[in-house]
Design a protein around this motif. Structure first.
Motif, mmCIF file in Angstrom:
data_model
loop_
_atom_site.group_PDB
_atom_site.id
_atom_site.type_symbol
_atom_site.label_atom_id
_atom_site.label_comp_id
_atom_site.label_asym_id
_atom_site.label_seq_id
_atom_site.Cartn_x
_atom_site.Cartn_y
_atom_site.Cartn_z
ATOM 1 N N GLU A 1 0.850 -1.196 0.000
ATOM 2 C CA GLU A 1 0.000 0.000 0.000
ATOM 3 C C GLU A 1 0.885 1.245 0.000
ATOM 4 O O GLU A 1 1.868 1.319 0.723
ATOM 5 N N PRO A 2 0.540 2.254 -0.809
ATOM 6 C CA PRO A 2 1.368 3.465 -0.844
ATOM 7 C C PRO A 2 1.292 4.235 0.467
ATOM 8 O O PRO A 2 0.311 4.144 1.198
ATOM 9 N N ASP A 3 2.355 4.962 0.753
ATOM 10 C CA ASP A 3 2.398 5.803 1.951
ATOM 11 C C ASP A 3 1.343 6.885 1.820
ATOM 12 O O ASP A 3 1.274 7.587 0.812
ATOM 13 N N ASN A 4 0.513 7.035 2.845
ATOM 14 C CA ASN A 4 -0.578 8.003 2.749
ATOM 15 C C ASN A 4 -0.157 9.427 3.106
ATOM 16 O O ASN A 4 -0.940 10.342 2.969
ATOM 17 N N ASN A 5 1.043 9.649 3.588
ATOM 18 C CA ASN A 5 1.581 10.983 3.900
ATOM 19 C C ASN A 5 0.738 11.726 4.928
ATOM 20 O O ASN A 5 0.678 12.956 4.919
ATOM 21 N N LEU A 6 0.097 10.992 5.831
ATOM 22 C CA LEU A 6 -0.763 11.619 6.832
ATOM 23 C C LEU A 6 0.037 12.468 7.812
ATOM 24 O O LEU A 6 -0.418 13.538 8.221
ATOM 25 N N VAL A 7 1.230 12.031 8.173
ATOM 26 C CA VAL A 7 2.051 12.808 9.114
ATOM 27 C C VAL A 7 2.389 14.174 8.521
ATOM 28 O O VAL A 7 2.262 15.203 9.183
ATOM 29 N N TRP A 8 2.808 14.176 7.250
ATOM 30 C CA TRP A 8 3.130 15.447 6.593
ATOM 31 C C TRP A 8 1.894 16.330 6.490
ATOM 32 O O TRP A 8 1.982 17.556 6.640
ATOM 33 N N ALA A 9 0.747 15.732 6.220
ATOM 34 C CA ALA A 9 -0.490 16.505 6.105
ATOM 35 C C ALA A 9 -0.856 17.153 7.436
ATOM 36 O O ALA A 9 -1.236 18.332 7.487
ATOM 37 N N ILE A 10 -0.710 16.417 8.526
ATOM 38 C CA ILE A 10 -1.031 16.966 9.847
ATOM 39 C C ILE A 10 -0.037 18.061 10.228
ATOM 40 O O ILE A 10 -0.431 19.120 10.737
ATOM 41 N N LEU A 11 1.254 17.818 9.983
ATOM 42 C CA LEU A 11 2.253 18.847 10.300
ATOM 43 C C LEU A 11 2.026 20.116 9.479
ATOM 44 O O LEU A 11 2.173 21.228 9.995
ATOM 45 N N THR A 12 1.667 19.952 8.225
ATOM 46 C CA THR A 12 1.387 21.113 7.387
ATOM 47 C C THR A 12 0.186 21.877 7.920
ATOM 48 O O THR A 12 0.184 23.110 7.957
ATOM 49 N N TRP B 1 2.766 21.867 -1.022
ATOM 50 C CA TRP B 1 2.361 23.239 -1.333
ATOM 51 C C TRP B 1 1.964 24.006 -0.078
ATOM 52 O O TRP B 1 2.215 25.209 0.031
ATOM 53 N N GLY B 2 1.344 23.325 0.886
ATOM 54 C CA GLY B 2 1.011 23.980 2.153
ATOM 55 C C GLY B 2 2.245 24.377 2.934
ATOM 56 O O GLY B 2 2.317 25.465 3.517
ATOM 57 N N ALA B 3 3.256 23.501 2.949
ATOM 58 C CA ALA B 3 4.507 23.824 3.639
ATOM 59 C C ALA B 3 5.217 24.986 2.957
ATOM 60 O O ALA B 3 5.729 25.896 3.625
ATOM 61 N N ILE B 4 5.239 24.986 1.627
ATOM 62 C CA ILE B 4 5.872 26.086 0.895
ATOM 63 C C ILE B 4 5.134 27.397 1.160
ATOM 64 O O ILE B 4 5.761 28.435 1.407
ATOM 65 N N ALA B 5 3.813 27.348 1.135
ATOM 66 C CA ALA B 5 3.020 28.561 1.402
ATOM 67 C C ALA B 5 3.264 29.064 2.827
ATOM 68 O O ALA B 5 3.355 30.281 3.063
ATOM 69 N N GLY B 6 3.401 28.140 3.783
ATOM 70 C CA GLY B 6 3.671 28.547 5.157
ATOM 71 C C GLY B 6 5.029 29.198 5.321
ATOM 72 O O GLY B 6 5.164 30.220 6.011
ATOM 73 N N VAL B 7 6.040 28.650 4.679
ATOM 74 C CA VAL B 7 7.394 29.218 4.771
ATOM 75 C C VAL B 7 7.448 30.582 4.083
ATOM 76 O O VAL B 7 7.985 31.556 4.638
ATOM 77 N N VAL B 8 6.868 30.673 2.889
ATOM 78 C CA VAL B 8 6.866 31.952 2.167
ATOM 79 C C VAL B 8 6.074 32.996 2.953
ATOM 80 O O VAL B 8 6.503 34.153 3.077
#
Length: 122
Positions: A34-45, A89-96
Motif C-alpha cells: 500500500e502506498p504511503d498516505n503521507n498523513l504525518v506530513w499533512a497533519i504537520l502542514t 504546497w502547504g509547507a511552501i506557502a507557510g514558509v513563504v
C-alpha cells in the motif's frame, strides 16, 4: 440453450463475484505494498504551516487506505500523490508567508524608528 451455471456442478457457496473467494480482489492481487498516505506530513502542514491546504492534504491522505481496501490501486496511488502534493504546497506557502511577515515587520520598524531618529525634538 445456455444456462448461467452448470446444473451438474455443485453451487459455488462461499464465492464472491466472478467465482472469486470472498475478500479476494477481482482484478488480481495488489501490485505491491500500500502506498504511503503521507498523513504525518499533512497533519504537520495543517498545524504548523497552512491550514486550508493542510486540510485538503488530510482528506486526500485518509482516502488512501479506503481506496486500497476497495481494490482501486490506481486511485489509492493518486490519492497518496495528491496528499503529498497538497502537503508540500502547504509547507511552501507557510514558509513563504512567514518570510513575508518577517520582512513586513522589519520594514515597519525601520520606517518607524528611521523617521523617529531623523526628526528633531528641539
Amino acid at each position: 440453450m445456455s444456462y448461467p451455471y452448470d446444473p451438474n456442478q455443485p453451487p459455488n457457496y462461499g464465492q464472491g463475484g466472478y467465482g472469486q473467494p470472498y475478500g479476494a480482489y477481482v482484478g488480481g492481487p495488489p501490485p505491491g505494498p500500500e502506498p504511503d498516505n503521507n498523513l504525518v506530513w499533512a497533519i504537520l502542514t495543517t498545524v504548523l504551516c497552512c491550514l486550508p491546504l493542510g486540510i485538503v492534504a488530510i482528506v486526500k491522505s485518509t482516502s488512501v487506505s479506503k481506496l486500497w481496501a476497495a481494490g482501486d490501486f490506481a486511485g489509492a496511488q493518486k490519492a497518496a500523490d495528491d496528499a503529498k502534493k497538497w502537503a508540500m504546497w502547504g509547507a511552501i506557502a507557510g514558509v513563504v508567508g512567514s518570510i513575508l511577515i518577517v520582512v513586513a515587520y522589519v520594514l515597519f520598524f525601520v520606517v518607524l524608528f528611521g523617521t523617529a531618529a531623523t526628526t528633531s525634538t528641539y
